[in-house]
Design a protein around this motif. Structure first.
Motif, PDB file in Angstrom:
ATOM      1  N   GLY A   1       0.802  -1.222   0.000  1.00  0.00           N
ATOM      2  CA  GLY A   1       0.000   0.000   0.000  1.00  0.00           C
ATOM      3  C   GLY A   1       0.832   1.268   0.000  1.00  0.00           C
ATOM      4  O   GLY A   1       0.313   2.338   0.338  1.00  0.00           O
ATOM      5  N   VAL A   2       2.105   1.154  -0.375  1.00  0.00           N
ATOM      6  CA  VAL A   2       2.975   2.328  -0.487  1.00  0.00           C
ATOM      7  C   VAL A   2       3.682   2.265  -1.833  1.00  0.00           C
ATOM      8  O   VAL A   2       3.785   1.206  -2.452  1.00  0.00           O
ATOM      9  N   ASP A   3       4.196   3.418  -2.278  1.00  0.00           N
ATOM     10  CA  ASP A   3       4.931   3.503  -3.527  1.00  0.00           C
ATOM     11  C   ASP A   3       6.403   3.244  -3.244  1.00  0.00           C
ATOM     12  O   ASP A   3       7.057   4.041  -2.562  1.00  0.00           O
ATOM     13  N   VAL A   4       6.915   2.118  -3.754  1.00  0.00           N
ATOM     14  CA  VAL A   4       8.340   1.813  -3.632  1.00  0.00           C
ATOM     15  C   VAL A   4       8.980   2.150  -4.973  1.00  0.00           C
ATOM     16  O   VAL A   4       8.712   1.504  -5.983  1.00  0.00           O
ATOM     17  N   GLU A   5       9.811   3.198  -4.990  1.00  0.00           N
ATOM     18  CA  GLU A   5      10.417   3.680  -6.228  1.00  0.00           C
ATOM     19  C   GLU A   5      11.799   3.053  -6.390  1.00  0.00           C
ATOM     20  O   GLU A   5      12.726   3.381  -5.656  1.00  0.00           O
ATOM     21  N   VAL A   6      11.918   2.173  -7.365  1.00  0.00           N
ATOM     22  CA  VAL A   6      13.131   1.392  -7.576  1.00  0.00           C
ATOM     23  C   VAL A   6      13.958   2.028  -8.685  1.00  0.00           C
ATOM     24  O   VAL A   6      13.437   2.321  -9.765  1.00  0.00           O
ATOM     25  N   ARG A   7      15.254   2.248  -8.425  1.00  0.00           N
ATOM     26  CA  ARG A   7      16.125   2.860  -9.423  1.00  0.00           C
ATOM     27  C   ARG A   7      17.514   2.221  -9.397  1.00  0.00           C
ATOM     28  O   ARG A   7      18.081   1.995  -8.324  1.00  0.00           O
ATOM     29  N   ASN A   8      18.036   1.973 -10.600  1.00  0.00           N
ATOM     30  CA  ASN A   8      19.418   1.527 -10.748  1.00  0.00           C
ATOM     31  C   ASN A   8      20.305   2.756 -10.790  1.00  0.00           C
ATOM     32  O   ASN A   8      20.315   3.503 -11.775  1.00  0.00           O
ATOM     33  N   GLU A   9      21.071   2.976  -9.740  1.00  0.00           N
ATOM     34  CA  GLU A   9      21.890   4.182  -9.646  1.00  0.00           C
ATOM     35  C   GLU A   9      23.064   4.186 -10.625  1.00  0.00           C
ATOM     36  O   GLU A   9      23.667   5.237 -10.855  1.00  0.00           O
ATOM     37  N   ALA A  10      23.354   3.049 -11.244  1.00  0.00           N
ATOM     38  CA  ALA A  10      24.426   3.009 -12.235  1.00  0.00           C
ATOM     39  C   ALA A  10      24.049   3.737 -13.522  1.00  0.00           C
ATOM     40  O   ALA A  10      24.926   4.083 -14.322  1.00  0.00           O
ATOM     41  N   ARG A  11      22.745   3.970 -13.728  1.00  0.00           N
ATOM     42  CA  ARG A  11      22.325   4.607 -14.989  1.00  0.00           C
ATOM     43  C   ARG A  11      21.686   5.985 -14.778  1.00  0.00           C
ATOM     44  O   ARG A  11      21.163   6.574 -15.724  1.00  0.00           O
ATOM     45  N   VAL A  12      21.761   6.539 -13.585  1.00  0.00           N
ATOM     46  CA  VAL A  12      21.134   7.834 -13.309  1.00  0.00           C
ATOM     47  C   VAL A  12      21.701   8.937 -14.206  1.00  0.00           C
ATOM     48  O   VAL A  12      20.968   9.815 -14.676  1.00  0.00           O
ATOM     49  N   HIS A  13      22.993   8.881 -14.457  1.00  0.00           N
ATOM     50  CA  HIS A  13      23.618   9.942 -15.270  1.00  0.00           C
ATOM     51  C   HIS A  13      23.046  10.001 -16.683  1.00  0.00           C
ATOM     52  O   HIS A  13      23.186  11.026 -17.364  1.00  0.00           O
ATOM     53  N   LEU A  14      22.393   8.948 -17.130  1.00  0.00           N
ATOM     54  CA  LEU A  14      21.850   8.913 -18.482  1.00  0.00           C
ATOM     55  C   LEU A  14      20.598   9.784 -18.639  1.00  0.00           C
ATOM     56  O   LEU A  14      20.286  10.213 -19.742  1.00  0.00           O
ATOM     57  N   TRP A  15      19.888  10.006 -17.518  1.00  0.00           N
ATOM     58  CA  TRP A  15      18.648  10.789 -17.604  1.00  0.00           C
ATOM     59  C   TRP A  15      18.630  12.016 -16.698  1.00  0.00           C
ATOM     60  O   TRP A  15      17.719  12.840 -16.782  1.00  0.00           O
ATOM     61  N   TYR A  16      19.628  12.182 -15.856  1.00  0.00           N
ATOM     62  CA  TYR A  16      19.591  13.221 -14.824  1.00  0.00           C
ATOM     63  C   TYR A  16      19.518  14.631 -15.416  1.00  0.00           C
ATOM     64  O   TYR A  16      18.721  15.463 -14.969  1.00  0.00           O
ATOM     65  N   GLU A  17      20.333  14.899 -16.431  1.00  0.00           N
ATOM     66  CA  GLU A  17      20.353  16.255 -16.980  1.00  0.00           C
ATOM     67  C   GLU A  17      19.009  16.628 -17.598  1.00  0.00           C
ATOM     68  O   GLU A  17      18.523  17.755 -17.412  1.00  0.00           O
ATOM     69  N   GLN A  18      18.389  15.700 -18.299  1.00  0.00           N
ATOM     70  CA  GLN A  18      17.091  15.988 -18.901  1.00  0.00           C
ATOM     71  C   GLN A  18      16.039  16.272 -17.835  1.00  0.00           C
ATOM     72  O   GLN A  18      15.167  17.119 -18.002  1.00  0.00           O
ATOM     73  N   HIS A  19      16.153  15.590 -16.705  1.00  0.00           N
ATOM     74  CA  HIS A  19      15.159  15.725 -15.635  1.00  0.00           C
ATOM     75  C   HIS A  19      15.413  16.946 -14.751  1.00  0.00           C
ATOM     76  O   HIS A  19      14.483  17.641 -14.359  1.00  0.00           O
ATOM     77  N   PHE A  20      16.688  17.206 -14.435  1.00  0.00           N
ATOM     78  CA  PHE A  20      17.026  18.251 -13.465  1.00  0.00           C
ATOM     79  C   PHE A  20      17.780  19.440 -14.061  1.00  0.00           C
ATOM     80  O   PHE A  20      17.991  20.437 -13.374  1.00  0.00           O
ATOM     81  N   GLY A  21      18.228  19.321 -15.311  1.00  0.00           N
ATOM     82  CA  GLY A  21      18.884  20.454 -15.955  1.00  0.00           C
ATOM     83  C   GLY A  21      20.364  20.575 -15.693  1.00  0.00           C
ATOM     84  O   GLY A  21      20.998  21.538 -16.127  1.00  0.00           O
ATOM     85  N   THR A  22      20.950  19.601 -14.981  1.00  0.00           N
ATOM     86  CA  THR A  22      22.374  19.629 -14.665  1.00  0.00           C
ATOM     87  C   THR A  22      22.979  18.262 -14.934  1.00  0.00           C
ATOM     88  O   THR A  22      22.464  17.259 -14.437  1.00  0.00           O
ATOM     89  N   PRO A  23      24.066  18.188 -15.725  1.00  0.00           N
ATOM     90  CA  PRO A  23      24.696  16.885 -15.950  1.00  0.00           C
ATOM     91  C   PRO A  23      25.455  16.419 -14.712  1.00  0.00           C
ATOM     92  O   PRO A  23      25.910  17.237 -13.911  1.00  0.00           O
ATOM     93  N   ILE A  24      25.555  15.119 -14.559  1.00  0.00           N
ATOM     94  CA  ILE A  24      26.342  14.556 -13.462  1.00  0.00           C
ATOM     95  C   ILE A  24      27.243  13.452 -14.008  1.00  0.00           C
ATOM     96  O   ILE A  24      26.952  12.852 -15.038  1.00  0.00           O
TER      97      ILE A  24
END
Length: 198
Positions: A91-114
């Motif tokens: 009954g809760v939202d468990v947000e699962v993310r592979n941190e090895a691939r965050v850099h592939l989408w981070y800039e598009q989402h937050f406006g800053t590359p990492i």
């Protein structure tokens, strides 16, 4: 007064039934470098400090893992779908993310590359507030292992401190504004000012 440590932290967060269930079921997924992290932990502590129901105000439970063997969206999505089955009845939202691939989408989402993260712990180190930098996992024997690079004093003191490791002042201030609406007893420290140049 004794300084809060791992044992007190684990005792409080495991009192949240969602946290306890996620930690109990997570090993079924067999994921490398997994941690339950972020709001599901530090906001549980804030609720404990305020004497509220421990689940109040928690939007989701961030579940990180680190697998750099396949950085495709499809591989991550397969894990997300398996995890949805494991955690479906909570009954809760468990947000699962592979941190090895965050850099592939981070800039598009937050406006800053990492730069690519090197581990799940490295990802946790980059939260916009040091008060967010907590993770808990279990070892092969089922013992809780806590990652808390900045310690527990700010967390149990209700202090929100910026983490300028990433230049994300606007994200920090937006999150802090929401948090103080939900937890008005927090003390939010300002983002450090830029040194002036002459």
């Amino acid at each position: 007064m004794t300084r809060p440590g791992d044992d007190e932290f684990v005792s409080v967060v495991r009192s949240n039934p969602a946290v306890a269930e996620i930690l109990g079921r997570a090993p079924q997924l067999g994921l490398p470098g997994w941690y339950l992290t972020a709001g599901g932990l530090f906001q549980t502590v804030w609720n404990h400090l305020d004497g509220r129901d421990l689940c109040t105000g928690i939007r989701d439970y961030d579940f990180f893992y680190f697998d750099d063997s396949d950085l495709s969206y499809d591989a991550e999505n397969e894990v997300i779908e398996r995890a949805a089955t494991v955690f479906d009845d909570l009954g809760v939202d468990v947000e699962v993310r592979n941190e090895a691939r965050v850099h592939l989408w981070y800039e598009q989402h937050f406006g800053t590359p990492i730069a690519p993260y090197r581990s799940t712990e490295d990802a946790i180190d980059h939260f916009v507030s040091t008060t967010c930098c907590f993770g808990i996992t279990t070892d092969q024997g089922g013992t809780d292992v806590v990652y808390a690079p900045h310690g527990f004093d700010d967390l149990f003191g209700g202090i929100v401190r910026p983490n300028p490791r990433l230049p994300m002042r606007h994200v920090y201030e937006a999150k802090a504004a929401r948090w103080t609406t939900e937890w008005p007893n927090l003390t939010v420290l300002p983002w450090p000012t830029e040194p002036t140049t002459r």
